[in-house]
Design a protein around this motif. Structure first.
Motif, mmCIF file in Angstrom:
data_model
loop_
_atom_site.group_PDB
_atom_site.id
_atom_site.type_symbol
_atom_site.label_atom_id
_atom_site.label_comp_id
_atom_site.label_asym_id
_atom_site.label_seq_id
_atom_site.Cartn_x
_atom_site.Cartn_y
_atom_site.Cartn_z
ATOM 1 N N ARG A 108 0.907 -1.123 0.231
ATOM 2 C CA ARG A 108 0.066 -0.061 0.016
ATOM 3 C C ARG A 108 0.991 1.255 0.054
ATOM 4 N NH1 ARG A 108 -3.404 0.010 4.891
ATOM 5 N NH2 ARG A 108 -3.327 2.190 4.605
ATOM 6 N N PHE A 109 1.986 1.213 0.772
ATOM 7 C CA PHE A 109 2.758 2.384 0.872
ATOM 8 C C PHE A 109 3.571 2.521 -0.470
ATOM 9 C CE2 PHE A 109 6.655 4.565 2.356
ATOM 10 C CZ PHE A 109 6.009 5.545 3.160
ATOM 11 N N ARG A 110 3.882 1.415 -0.992
ATOM 12 C CA ARG A 110 4.673 1.488 -2.451
ATOM 13 C C ARG A 110 3.581 2.194 -3.525
ATOM 14 N NH1 ARG A 110 8.445 -1.970 -3.913
ATOM 15 N NH2 ARG A 110 8.033 -3.428 -2.671
ATOM 16 N N ALA A 165 11.569 -1.961 7.895
ATOM 17 C CA ALA A 165 12.602 -1.938 7.034
ATOM 18 C C ALA A 165 12.072 -1.844 5.621
ATOM 19 C CB ALA A 165 13.393 -3.226 7.201
ATOM 20 N N GLU A 166 11.010 -2.288 4.989
ATOM 21 C CA GLU A 166 10.724 -2.169 3.790
ATOM 22 C C GLU A 166 10.098 -0.959 3.387
ATOM 23 O OE1 GLU A 166 10.016 -4.668 5.954
ATOM 24 O OE2 GLU A 166 10.470 -6.649 4.817
ATOM 25 N N VAL A 167 9.567 -0.338 4.592
ATOM 26 C CA VAL A 167 8.687 0.942 4.031
ATOM 27 C C VAL A 167 10.063 1.959 4.237
ATOM 28 C CG1 VAL A 167 7.611 3.014 5.401
ATOM 29 C CG2 VAL A 167 6.484 0.773 5.045
ATOM 30 N N LYS A 168 11.037 1.778 5.094
ATOM 31 C CA LYS A 168 12.423 2.604 5.275
ATOM 32 C C LYS A 168 12.996 2.681 3.789
ATOM 33 C CE LYS A 168 13.585 2.488 9.848
ATOM 34 N NZ LYS A 168 12.528 1.786 10.747
ATOM 35 N N ALA A 169 13.009 1.431 3.088
ATOM 36 C CA ALA A 169 13.639 1.268 1.872
ATOM 37 C C ALA A 169 12.914 2.104 0.610
ATOM 38 C CB ALA A 169 13.931 -0.227 1.499
ATOM 39 N N LEU A 170 11.716 2.332 0.975
ATOM 40 C CA LEU A 170 10.761 2.979 0.003
ATOM 41 C C LEU A 170 10.766 4.608 0.474
ATOM 42 C CD1 LEU A 170 7.659 0.681 -0.252
ATOM 43 C CD2 LEU A 170 9.184 1.188 -2.071
ATOM 44 N N SER A 171 11.483 5.029 1.491
ATOM 45 C CA SER A 171 11.761 6.396 1.927
ATOM 46 C C SER A 171 13.074 7.117 1.488
ATOM 47 C CB SER A 171 11.493 6.619 3.243
ATOM 48 O OG SER A 171 10.362 5.688 3.811
#
Ligand code: 13P
Ligand code: SF4
Length: 336
Positions: A119-121, A140-146
């Protein structure tokens, strides 16, 4: 030390989130944890929201920024993280070659849960012209998208370091985001997440307390909702709240954050009075249920047997590191 089958222990950790071994009740857990730290060259980092006994045995106690900075500079071989999952993940991202242990893998965070990766992606892809600032309370996955990570200690400075015309997405805490919009005057796009602990405070009960304790200062964490923040004499990260109580001439404080911080407030100002801000219900809802999953017993077992361990694919470690390094670099620039 009980002899255990490590394969069975790992299966148990996968199922329960922690290693559940029978401990000798006569074991001095404080002494054992201190011994294990020395023997294994391990450092024990604890967040202010941990139980008092865990704080007392820790090498370093801090807020999310302080803990990330300490993790970045440690020379220890093993990092034992008494906090929640996203904090231990951050320590691992900063130390891919070290072993990072978390006493209970189920110590999560409602804010991190509010931002599922896909959803964040999609959200990010829908706003390609926006820069993404994510609060450290995310996976960590959301960090990687930030693009940049922030904490409650440095978020304002990080936003102000960006050109005024830069469009910004702020995720995942809508309350901290709304507070920062007000502080910086920046019109940011907010993700709709919240902390279950900081959302629980009752405006009515705080108002009553303020009347009864007319000299008390009401201090609050910016993860609280806007009507609560409007009542506050001081707003800040966990470390900022602690410092405020140490330097203020006030003698009484109503504390609008997780109850664990009261341990350090009372320790450093024993002559002052600290009243936890009351939640809406009569429950102990200002105890974070995730933080409180860690116990001295789980901490000892995880240090003794070196599980549960935080593991992540190398590619994720690498991608999630960039926005954290950017946060640390901006914090250094501002002396934070
Ligand atoms: P800080 O540690 O930045 O004060 O954040 C509080 C918190 O809720 C951590 O989970
Ligand atoms: Fe997450 Fe709130 Fe607990 Fe912090 S206090 S770990 S933000 S649920």
């Amino acid at each position: 030390m009980a002899v255990i089958n490590m394969e069975e222990a790992k299966t148990q950790v996968d199922r329960k989130g922690f290693l559940d071994v029978a401990l000798d009740p006569a074991l001095d857990l404080f002494a054992e944890i201190q011994r294990l730290k020395k023997v294994k060259n391990a450092v024990l980092l604890a967040h202010y929201y941990q139980d008092a006994d865990i704080q007392d045995v820790a090498d370093f106690i801090g807020d999310s920024l302080g803990l990330a900075q300490e993790a970045a500079r440690t020379k220890a071989d093993i990092i034992v993280f008494a906090g929640v999952h996203f904090m231990a993940e951050t320590a691992k991202i900063l130390n891919p070659d070290k072993k990072v242990l978390l006493p209970d893998l189920k110590a999560g965070c409602s804010l991190a849960d509010s931002a599922p990766t896909e959803r964040f992606r999609t959200f990010r892809e829908e706003h390609p012209d926006h820069l993404v600032i994510s609060y450290i309370n995310c996976t960590a996955e959301v960090k990687a998208l930030s693009d940049i990570i922030c904490t409650s200690s440095n978020a304002e400075k990080i936003i102000e370091s960006l050109p005024p015309e830069q469009k910004i997405i702020f995720a995942p805490d809508k309350n901290l985001g709304a507070y920062l919009k007000k502080r910086t005057g920046r019109d940011m796009l907010l993700w709709n997440g919240a902390c279950i602990v900081h959302e629980i405070f009752s405006v009515k009960k705080i108002a009553e307390l303020k009347t009864r304790h007319s000299q008390a200062k009401f201090i609050a964490h910016p993860e609280c909702e806007e009507p609560v923040l409007r009542m506050a004499d001081f707003i800040g990260s966990t470390t900022a709240l602690l410092k405020y109580t140490q330097t203020s001439t006030a003698k009484e404080f109503i504390v609008g954050t997780e109850s664990g911080i009261l341990h350090q407030m009372i320790r450093s100002s024993p002559d002052k009075i600290f009243i936890p801000a009351p939640p809406e219900n009569n429950c102990a809802c200002n105890d974070c249920p995730y933080m409180k999953l860690n116990t001295l017993e789980k901490l000892y077992s995880c240090m003794e047997y070196e599980i549960p361990e935080i593991r992540m694919p190398a590619e994720l470690l690498e991608k999630a590191r960039k926005p954290i390094d950017r946060m640390l670099e901006i914090s250094r620039r501002y002396g934070l």
